[in-house]
Design a protein around this motif. Structure first.
Motif, PDB file in Angstrom:
ATOM      1  N   UNK A 220      25.856  62.261 130.351  1.00 42.00           N
ATOM      2  CA  UNK A 220      26.893  61.337 129.891  1.00 42.00           C
ATOM      3  C   UNK A 220      27.914  61.085 130.997  1.00 42.00           C
ATOM      4  N   UNK A 221      28.288  62.140 131.711  1.00 46.03           N
ATOM      5  CA  UNK A 221      29.234  61.981 132.817  1.00 46.03           C
ATOM      6  C   UNK A 221      28.617  61.115 133.906  1.00 46.03           C
ATOM      7  N   UNK A 222      27.339  61.370 134.222  1.00 42.02           N
ATOM      8  CA  UNK A 222      26.652  60.601 135.261  1.00 42.02           C
ATOM      9  C   UNK A 222      26.544  59.130 134.882  1.00 42.02           C
ATOM     10  N   UNK A 223      26.248  58.854 133.607  1.00 43.98           N
ATOM     11  CA  UNK A 223      26.144  57.461 133.153  1.00 43.98           C
ATOM     12  C   UNK A 223      27.474  56.738 133.343  1.00 43.98           C
ATOM     13  N   UNK A 224      28.572  57.387 132.973  1.00 43.36           N
ATOM     14  CA  UNK A 224      29.889  56.759 133.114  1.00 43.36           C
ATOM     15  C   UNK A 224      30.261  56.550 134.577  1.00 43.36           C
ATOM     16  N   UNK A 225      29.948  57.524 135.416  1.00 38.41           N
ATOM     17  CA  UNK A 225      30.251  57.401 136.845  1.00 38.41           C
ATOM     18  C   UNK A 225      29.475  56.240 137.457  1.00 38.41           C
ATOM     19  N   UNK A 226      28.205  56.134 137.124  1.00 37.35           N
ATOM     20  CA  UNK A 226      27.375  55.057 137.663  1.00 37.35           C
ATOM     21  C   UNK A 226      27.874  53.698 137.197  1.00 37.35           C
ATOM     22  N   UNK A 227      28.181  53.575 135.919  1.00 36.89           N
ATOM     23  CA  UNK A 227      28.665  52.287 135.411  1.00 36.89           C
ATOM     24  C   UNK A 227      30.034  51.943 135.978  1.00 36.89           C
ATOM     25  N   UNK A 228      30.881  52.951 136.177  1.00 35.43           N
ATOM     26  CA  UNK A 228      32.188  52.668 136.771  1.00 35.43           C
ATOM     27  C   UNK A 228      32.019  52.142 138.195  1.00 35.43           C
ATOM     28  N   UNK A 229      31.105  52.758 138.944  1.00 31.92           N
ATOM     29  CA  UNK A 229      30.848  52.307 140.314  1.00 31.92           C
ATOM     30  C   UNK A 229      30.309  50.874 140.310  1.00 31.92           C
ATOM     31  N   UNK A 230      29.420  50.566 139.376  1.00 27.79           N
ATOM     32  CA  UNK A 230      28.863  49.213 139.288  1.00 27.79           C
ATOM     33  C   UNK A 230      29.932  48.193 138.905  1.00 27.79           C
ATOM     34  N   UNK A 231      30.720  48.517 137.879  1.00 26.95           N
ATOM     35  CA  UNK A 231      31.735  47.573 137.401  1.00 26.95           C
ATOM     36  C   UNK A 231      32.852  47.386 138.429  1.00 26.95           C
ATOM     37  N   UNK A 232      33.324  48.510 138.998  1.00 27.30           N
ATOM     38  CA  UNK A 232      34.405  48.424 139.977  1.00 27.30           C
ATOM     39  C   UNK A 232      33.929  47.726 141.249  1.00 27.30           C
ATOM     40  N   UNK A 233      32.710  48.055 141.690  1.00 31.54           N
ATOM     41  CA  UNK A 233      32.162  47.396 142.869  1.00 31.54           C
ATOM     42  C   UNK A 233      31.956  45.917 142.631  1.00 31.54           C
ATOM     43  N   UNK A 234      31.463  45.566 141.440  1.00 32.42           N
ATOM     44  CA  UNK A 234      31.289  44.159 141.109  1.00 32.42           C
ATOM     45  C   UNK A 234      32.606  43.427 141.045  1.00 32.42           C
TER      46      UNK A 234
END
Length: 246
Positions: A220-234
């Motif tokens: 769950x932590x990994x999923x949130x970290x990955x999505x945050x990186x995708x959303x913030x990078x986008x």
């Protein structure tokens, strides 16, 4: 940048319609959904009652409403009105605008979390240890930054006319499929398998682990970290792209 943050906070707090949907609406939905089941009914093998389980889901839903709906629509409309272009003529750095939007949304998301908790404790008699209440508040508030970044990205990719329907589709899709409106254990197995990889499911799962006095799952932590990186990078890429076009 501090002046812009104060301006954004003032605008958010004056918007009664936005405050209703981000602060009061999640508590109303919580009462409706939690009242449809018995007070002692448990959710799957979680060991949590429906009222306790849905408390985290609706607090997460309220924070999601505040940061996603608020950011996306305001940014899209400010781009079209020329306000963002005017800010670029000042000494405000690009990151300052994004930080101001995130800060104002975060301030509004905190009351939505607290109100759901207060309603759950007062009306549904949810009882947790003091450390659990504090940990839940911190985790849900911090986790909302994932969706604040998504809101910024949507605001830069959509026009003023299109931003609302786009945001609503993403908003309800993530809320329902992520299990915020109803336990994902009620879904067909194939849909449960999909839900486990959605950021909203991982977001609520962090709080539910705290309610069970367990450590959050690494996935769950990994999923949130990955999505945050995708959303913030986008969001950062779209902001730079919008700046070059201006």
């Amino acid at each position: 940048m501090n002046a812009l943050i104060r301006l954004e906070l003032s605008r958010a707090l004056r918007n009664r319609k936005f405050l209703f949907f981000s602060v009061i609406y999640p508590s109303i939905i919580y009462l409706i959904f939690s009242s449809s089941s018995g007070s002692s009914q448990k959710v799957g093998d979680t060991g949590l009652t429906v009222a306790t389980y849905l408390m985290v889901s609706m607090a997460s839903f309220g924070a999601l409403t505040a940061v996603l709906m608020g950011n996306s629509e305001r940014i899209a409309k400010e781009r079209e009105s020329g306000w963002v272009r005017q800010l670029r003529l000042t000494t405000l750095p690009g990151r300052g605008y994004v930080l101001a939007k995130t800060a104002s949304a975060a301030v509004v998301s905190l009351p939505s979390i607290v109100v759901v908790f207060a309603v759950a404790a007062a009306v549904k008699h949810v009882r947790l240890d003091a450390w659990q209440w504090l940990a839940l508040t911190g985790v849900i508030w911090a986790g909302s930054l994932v969706f604040a970044a998504l809101g910024v990205a949507i605001g830069y990719v959509a026009s003023g006319d299109a931003v609302r329907p786009i945001t609503m589709i993403i908003y309800f899709g993530l809320s329902i499929l992520g299990g915020l409106w109803m336990p994902s254990t009620t879904f067909p197995q194939w849909l449960q398998d999909i839900a486990k990889w959605l950021p909203t499911h991982a977001y609520a799962a962090l709080g539910q682990a705290i309610e069970q006095s367990q450590a959050p799952h690494a996935r769950d932590i990994a999923v949130l970290v990955v999505f945050f990186a995708l959303f913030a990078g986008g969001a950062a890429w779209l902001y730079r792209k919008d700046t070059l076009k201006a």
